[in-house]
Write a protein that holds these residues in place. Structure first.
Motif, PDB file in Angstrom:
ATOM      1  N   ALA A  61      84.437 -27.051  -7.356  1.00 24.62           N
ATOM      2  CA  ALA A  61      84.840 -27.871  -6.207  1.00 24.62           C
ATOM      3  C   ALA A  61      84.054 -27.432  -4.980  1.00 24.62           C
ATOM      4  CB  ALA A  61      86.339 -27.695  -5.937  1.00 24.62           C
ATOM      5  N   PRO A  62      83.626 -28.392  -4.141  1.00 24.13           N
ATOM      6  CA  PRO A  62      83.006 -27.997  -2.878  1.00 24.13           C
ATOM      7  C   PRO A  62      84.012 -27.190  -2.052  1.00 24.13           C
ATOM      8  CG  PRO A  62      82.708 -30.355  -3.285  1.00 24.13           C
ATOM      9  CD  PRO A  62      83.693 -29.852  -4.301  1.00 24.13           C
ATOM     10  N   ALA A  63      83.600 -26.050  -1.506  1.00 25.31           N
ATOM     11  CA  ALA A  63      84.537 -25.207  -0.750  1.00 25.31           C
ATOM     12  C   ALA A  63      85.135 -25.962   0.435  1.00 25.31           C
ATOM     13  CB  ALA A  63      83.818 -23.941  -0.271  1.00 25.31           C
ATOM     14  N   ARG A  64      84.389 -26.936   0.989  1.00 21.95           N
ATOM     15  CA  ARG A  64      84.892 -27.645   2.181  1.00 21.95           C
ATOM     16  C   ARG A  64      86.089 -28.543   1.882  1.00 21.95           C
ATOM     17  NH1 ARG A  64      82.607 -32.906   2.427  1.00 21.95           N
ATOM     18  NH2 ARG A  64      81.084 -33.208   0.773  1.00 21.95           N
TER      19      ARG A  64
ATOM     20  N   ASP B  30      81.245 -24.451 -19.391  1.00 24.89           N
ATOM     21  CA  ASP B  30      81.897 -23.853 -18.228  1.00 24.89           C
ATOM     22  C   ASP B  30      81.193 -24.314 -16.954  1.00 24.89           C
ATOM     23  OD1 ASP B  30      83.912 -21.797 -17.462  1.00 24.89           O
ATOM     24  OD2 ASP B  30      83.420 -21.080 -19.479  1.00 24.89           O
ATOM     25  N   PRO B  31      81.943 -24.651 -15.889  1.00 19.54           N
ATOM     26  CA  PRO B  31      81.263 -25.066 -14.658  1.00 19.54           C
ATOM     27  C   PRO B  31      80.575 -23.880 -13.977  1.00 19.54           C
ATOM     28  CG  PRO B  31      83.629 -24.961 -14.316  1.00 19.54           C
ATOM     29  CD  PRO B  31      83.393 -24.662 -15.775  1.00 19.54           C
ATOM     30  N   VAL B  32      79.438 -24.160 -13.352  1.00 18.31           N
ATOM     31  CA  VAL B  32      78.697 -23.150 -12.592  1.00 18.31           C
ATOM     32  C   VAL B  32      78.646 -23.664 -11.142  1.00 18.31           C
ATOM     33  CG1 VAL B  32      76.479 -21.982 -12.331  1.00 18.31           C
ATOM     34  CG2 VAL B  32      77.314 -22.593 -14.622  1.00 18.31           C
ATOM     35  N   PRO B  33      79.002 -22.816 -10.157  1.00 16.98           N
ATOM     36  CA  PRO B  33      79.023 -23.331  -8.782  1.00 16.98           C
ATOM     37  C   PRO B  33      77.609 -23.592  -8.250  1.00 16.98           C
ATOM     38  CG  PRO B  33      79.533 -20.968  -8.809  1.00 16.98           C
ATOM     39  CD  PRO B  33      79.405 -21.403 -10.245  1.00 16.98           C
ATOM     40  N   THR B  34      77.363 -24.818  -7.769  1.00 16.55           N
ATOM     41  CA  THR B  34      76.111 -25.115  -7.077  1.00 16.55           C
ATOM     42  C   THR B  34      76.345 -24.844  -5.591  1.00 16.55           C
ATOM     43  OG1 THR B  34      76.700 -27.421  -6.811  1.00 16.55           O
ATOM     44  CG2 THR B  34      75.470 -26.861  -8.792  1.00 16.55           C
ATOM     45  N   ALA B  35      75.313 -25.055  -4.762  1.00 19.10           N
ATOM     46  CA  ALA B  35      75.410 -24.707  -3.336  1.00 19.10           C
ATOM     47  C   ALA B  35      76.675 -25.281  -2.705  1.00 19.10           C
ATOM     48  CB  ALA B  35      74.182 -25.231  -2.599  1.00 19.10           C
ATOM     49  N   GLY B  36      77.403 -24.435  -1.988  1.00 16.72           N
ATOM     50  CA  GLY B  36      78.602 -24.883  -1.275  1.00 16.72           C
ATOM     51  C   GLY B  36      79.850 -24.957  -2.135  1.00 16.72           C
ATOM     52  N   GLU B  37      79.731 -24.611  -3.412  1.00 17.39           N
ATOM     53  CA  GLU B  37      80.871 -24.799  -4.315  1.00 17.39           C
ATOM     54  C   GLU B  37      81.556 -23.491  -4.700  1.00 17.39           C
ATOM     55  OE1 GLU B  37      79.831 -28.867  -6.806  1.00 17.39           O
ATOM     56  OE2 GLU B  37      79.605 -26.943  -7.798  1.00 17.39           O
TER      57      GLU B  37
ATOM     58  N   ALA C 211      93.113 -28.176  -3.759  1.00 17.99           N
ATOM     59  CA  ALA C 211      91.979 -29.041  -3.417  1.00 17.99           C
ATOM     60  C   ALA C 211      92.453 -30.413  -2.955  1.00 17.99           C
ATOM     61  CB  ALA C 211      91.077 -29.210  -4.632  1.00 17.99           C
ATOM     62  N   SER C 212      91.673 -31.012  -2.071  1.00 17.54           N
ATOM     63  CA  SER C 212      91.823 -32.436  -1.794  1.00 17.54           C
ATOM     64  C   SER C 212      91.296 -33.186  -3.010  1.00 17.54           C
ATOM     65  CB  SER C 212      90.992 -32.792  -0.557  1.00 17.54           C
ATOM     66  OG  SER C 212      90.878 -34.187  -0.459  1.00 17.54           O
ATOM     67  N   SER C 213      91.905 -34.340  -3.335  1.00 22.24           N
ATOM     68  CA  SER C 213      91.395 -35.102  -4.483  1.00 22.24           C
ATOM     69  C   SER C 213      90.092 -35.803  -4.136  1.00 22.24           C
ATOM     70  CB  SER C 213      92.437 -36.129  -4.924  1.00 22.24           C
ATOM     71  OG  SER C 213      92.746 -36.994  -3.856  1.00 22.24           O
ATOM     72  N   LEU C 214      89.870 -36.033  -2.850  1.00 21.18           N
ATOM     73  CA  LEU C 214      88.693 -36.771  -2.379  1.00 21.18           C
ATOM     74  C   LEU C 214      87.640 -35.809  -1.867  1.00 21.18           C
ATOM     75  CD1 LEU C 214      90.416 -39.509  -0.177  1.00 21.18           C
ATOM     76  CD2 LEU C 214      89.794 -39.663  -2.585  1.00 21.18           C
ATOM     77  N   ILE C 215      86.392 -36.192  -2.049  1.00 23.97           N
ATOM     78  CA  ILE C 215      85.283 -35.422  -1.494  1.00 23.97           C
ATOM     79  C   ILE C 215      84.535 -36.336  -0.540  1.00 23.97           C
ATOM     80  CG2 ILE C 215      83.185 -34.129  -2.040  1.00 23.97           C
ATOM     81  CD1 ILE C 215      84.737 -34.039  -4.948  1.00 23.97           C
ATOM     82  N   PRO C 216      84.884 -36.272   0.756  1.00 27.52           N
ATOM     83  CA  PRO C 216      84.246 -37.169   1.719  1.00 27.52           C
ATOM     84  C   PRO C 216      82.801 -36.748   1.971  1.00 27.52           C
ATOM     85  CG  PRO C 216      85.736 -35.656   2.835  1.00 27.52           C
ATOM     86  CD  PRO C 216      85.857 -35.365   1.376  1.00 27.52           C
TER      87      PRO C 216
ATOM     88  N   VAL D 123      78.762 -19.667   0.134  1.00 26.54           N
ATOM     89  CA  VAL D 123      80.164 -19.913   0.503  1.00 26.54           C
ATOM     90  C   VAL D 123      80.728 -18.658   1.156  1.00 26.54           C
ATOM     91  CG1 VAL D 123      82.493 -20.359  -0.387  1.00 26.54           C
ATOM     92  CG2 VAL D 123      80.542 -21.645  -1.288  1.00 26.54           C
ATOM     93  N   THR D 124      81.149 -18.794   2.428  1.00 28.76           N
ATOM     94  CA  THR D 124      81.652 -17.626   3.152  1.00 28.76           C
ATOM     95  C   THR D 124      83.144 -17.725   3.454  1.00 28.76           C
ATOM     96  OG1 THR D 124      80.974 -18.723   5.193  1.00 28.76           O
ATOM     97  CG2 THR D 124      79.441 -17.096   4.280  1.00 28.76           C
ATOM     98  N   GLU D 125      83.704 -18.961   3.431  1.00 23.61           N
ATOM     99  CA  GLU D 125      85.099 -19.129   3.856  1.00 23.61           C
ATOM    100  C   GLU D 125      86.110 -18.734   2.781  1.00 23.61           C
ATOM    101  OE1 GLU D 125      82.768 -21.456   3.320  1.00 23.61           O
ATOM    102  OE2 GLU D 125      83.580 -23.486   3.542  1.00 23.61           O
ATOM    103  N   PHE D 126      85.678 -18.628   1.518  1.00 23.58           N
ATOM    104  CA  PHE D 126      86.573 -18.209   0.442  1.00 23.58           C
ATOM    105  C   PHE D 126      85.892 -17.137  -0.397  1.00 23.58           C
ATOM    106  CE2 PHE D 126      87.971 -22.637   1.245  1.00 23.58           C
ATOM    107  CZ  PHE D 126      89.317 -22.414   1.472  1.00 23.58           C
ATOM    108  N   LYS D 127      86.735 -16.337  -1.080  1.00 30.28           N
ATOM    109  CA  LYS D 127      86.186 -15.310  -1.967  1.00 30.28           C
ATOM    110  C   LYS D 127      86.934 -15.317  -3.295  1.00 30.28           C
ATOM    111  CE  LYS D 127      89.157 -11.678  -0.120  1.00 30.28           C
ATOM    112  NZ  LYS D 127      90.141 -12.634   0.425  1.00 30.28           N
ATOM    113  N   VAL D 128      86.367 -14.651  -4.277  1.00 27.04           N
ATOM    114  CA  VAL D 128      87.006 -14.559  -5.594  1.00 27.04           C
ATOM    115  C   VAL D 128      88.410 -13.967  -5.430  1.00 27.04           C
ATOM    116  CG1 VAL D 128      86.894 -13.365  -7.829  1.00 27.04           C
ATOM    117  CG2 VAL D 128      84.834 -14.436  -6.862  1.00 27.04           C
ATOM    118  N   GLY D 129      89.392 -14.591  -6.089  1.00 27.77           N
ATOM    119  CA  GLY D 129      90.768 -14.117  -6.005  1.00 27.77           C
ATOM    120  C   GLY D 129      91.633 -14.950  -5.073  1.00 27.77           C
ATOM    121  N   ASP D 130      91.006 -15.754  -4.182  1.00 23.76           N
ATOM    122  CA  ASP D 130      91.803 -16.580  -3.262  1.00 23.76           C
ATOM    123  C   ASP D 130      92.527 -17.685  -4.026  1.00 23.76           C
ATOM    124  OD1 ASP D 130      90.936 -15.131  -1.113  1.00 23.76           O
ATOM    125  OD2 ASP D 130      89.528 -16.638  -0.354  1.00 23.76           O
ATOM    126  N   ARG D 131      93.791 -17.932  -3.645  1.00 22.81           N
ATOM    127  CA  ARG D 131      94.541 -19.069  -4.201  1.00 22.81           C
ATOM    128  C   ARG D 131      94.289 -20.274  -3.313  1.00 22.81           C
ATOM    129  NH1 ARG D 131     100.080 -19.065  -4.133  1.00 22.81           N
ATOM    130  NH2 ARG D 131     100.357 -19.883  -6.229  1.00 22.81           N
TER     131      ARG D 131
END
Ligand SMILES: [Zn+2]
Ligand SMILES: [Zn+2]
Length: 339
Positions: free
Chosen positions: A123-126, A19-26, A83-88, A72-80
């Motif tokens: 996924a990175p939240a950005r 299972d993925p675990v979110p690292t910083a910013g994810e 994602a962008s396919s690219l991570i610039p 991560v402050t811009e999203f919370k659990v439950g948000d739909r």
């Protein structure tokens, strides 16, 4: 969790992975729907070094956030979200100029980090955008390909092209046609060697339909346009022959956008380009503005997907991939997986 794993060359199979675990910013998403991209089918067929197994692919996805890193402050659990396919990288000259799709250090889901052919993906939240309630999961998974069509449109200088011709009625071509319609194109001409694909183009608003197997495409398009040619031609097939047809079919002063990458070297009439001041642009991937526009087009009901999109359970992913590799069905142009 369950994932459709590209385990070795030519081998796709259902597997249990960590299972993925979110690292910083994810954030971690529960994947609601994920599209199978033509580039992924081609990568498997060609054993592309850009996608080396073992790997979980999948870069066209949406879902619901089930975990976020503490920062991560811009999203919370439950948000739909989608994602962008690219991570610039966010730091280079392209990124600072907003051309994130041209970032030389971009990462891509399902290429250099795990993708979304799985129950969950980090996924990175950005790189996430909110997905409104009225956009369905299936539509959400088509936001990235639709944004490719929006990006094509953004490459044009004409504001009100009368006749827009799209060559290649796969998913990108069918979406580019509908973006052109939403953008004000008055006549949509579809070109494909498959009558089944042309029927799908017709179902989303294209008329006339041209099949190069029996129609002389360039003279037909001139006949429809009082001898001039199309104002805009979008080549979503990307072979040497279709690129050449695109340039021959566009009027003097008209614009051609190439988005397909099937072939590479292409012989063209230099005089057609010079004496007719025909413009040729490339279109690659998407910006965040393109993604936002794609979400809005779905939210406002401007995009038809029923006639050509087919969702399957994730468990059937290996079979669907095999079908796309060996004998693609004439019944649909785009397969999605629902984990
Ligand atoms: Zn793709
Ligand atoms: Zn960058």
């Amino acid at each position: 969790m369950k994932a459709l794993r590209y385990a070795a060359w030519d081998v796709l199979e259902m597997a249990t992975v960590d299972d993925p675990v979110p690292t910083a910013g994810e954030a971690v998403l529960q994947v609601a729907a994920v599209g199978i991209c033509g580039s992924e089918v081609e990568a498997v067929a060609a054993r592309s070094p850009r996608r080396t197994p073992p790997l979980v692919m999948g870069h066209e996805f949406c879902g619901e956030i089930v975990a976020v890193a503490p920062d991560v402050t811009e999203f919370k659990v439950g948000d739909r979200v989608v994602a962008s396919s690219l991570i610039p990288c966010g730091r280079c000259a392209s990124c600072r100029a907003g051309a994130v799709h041209l970032c030389p250090d971009r990462g891509i889901f399902g290429m250099n980090r795990p993708g979304a052919f799985a129950e969950r993906v980090a996924a990175p939240a950005r790189v996430l955008l909110p997905l409104p309630e009225r956009v369905s999961p299936v539509q959400g998974a088509l936001v990235e390909p639709l944004a490719n069509g929006v990006h094509v449109w953004s490459r044009l200088e004409q504001k009100f092209p009368e006749t827009v011709m799209v060559i290649g009625c796969g998913a990108i071509g069918l979406l580019a046609l509908q973006v052109a319609r939403a953008g004000g194109a008055l006549r949509l001409v579809a070109v494909d060697t498959s009558d089944a694909r042309l029927a799908m183009a017709h179902a989303v608003g294209a008329e006339p339909l041209l099949n190069p197997v029996r129609d002389a495409v360039v003279s037909e398009i001139r006949a429809f346009t009082r001898g001039r040619g199309a104002d805009v031609v979008i080549d979503a097939a990307g072979t040497a022959a279709t690129r050449r047809t695109a340039v021959e079919a566009v009027r003097p002063g008209g614009e051609v956008v190439w988005i397909g990458t099937h072939g590479d070297a292409t012989e063209l009439s230099g005089r057609d380009v010079v004496l007719g001041e025909r413009r040729i642009s490339g279109s690659y991937a998407v910006t965040y503005d393109d993604l936002r526009t794609a979400v809005a087009l779905f939210a406002h009901g401007r995009i038809e997907i029923e006639p050509w999109v087919r969702p399957f359970p994730l468990d059937e992913g290996a079979r669907v991939f095999r079908e796309l590799l060996t004998a693609p069905s004439a019944d649909y142009a785009k397969a999605l997986l629902l984990p």
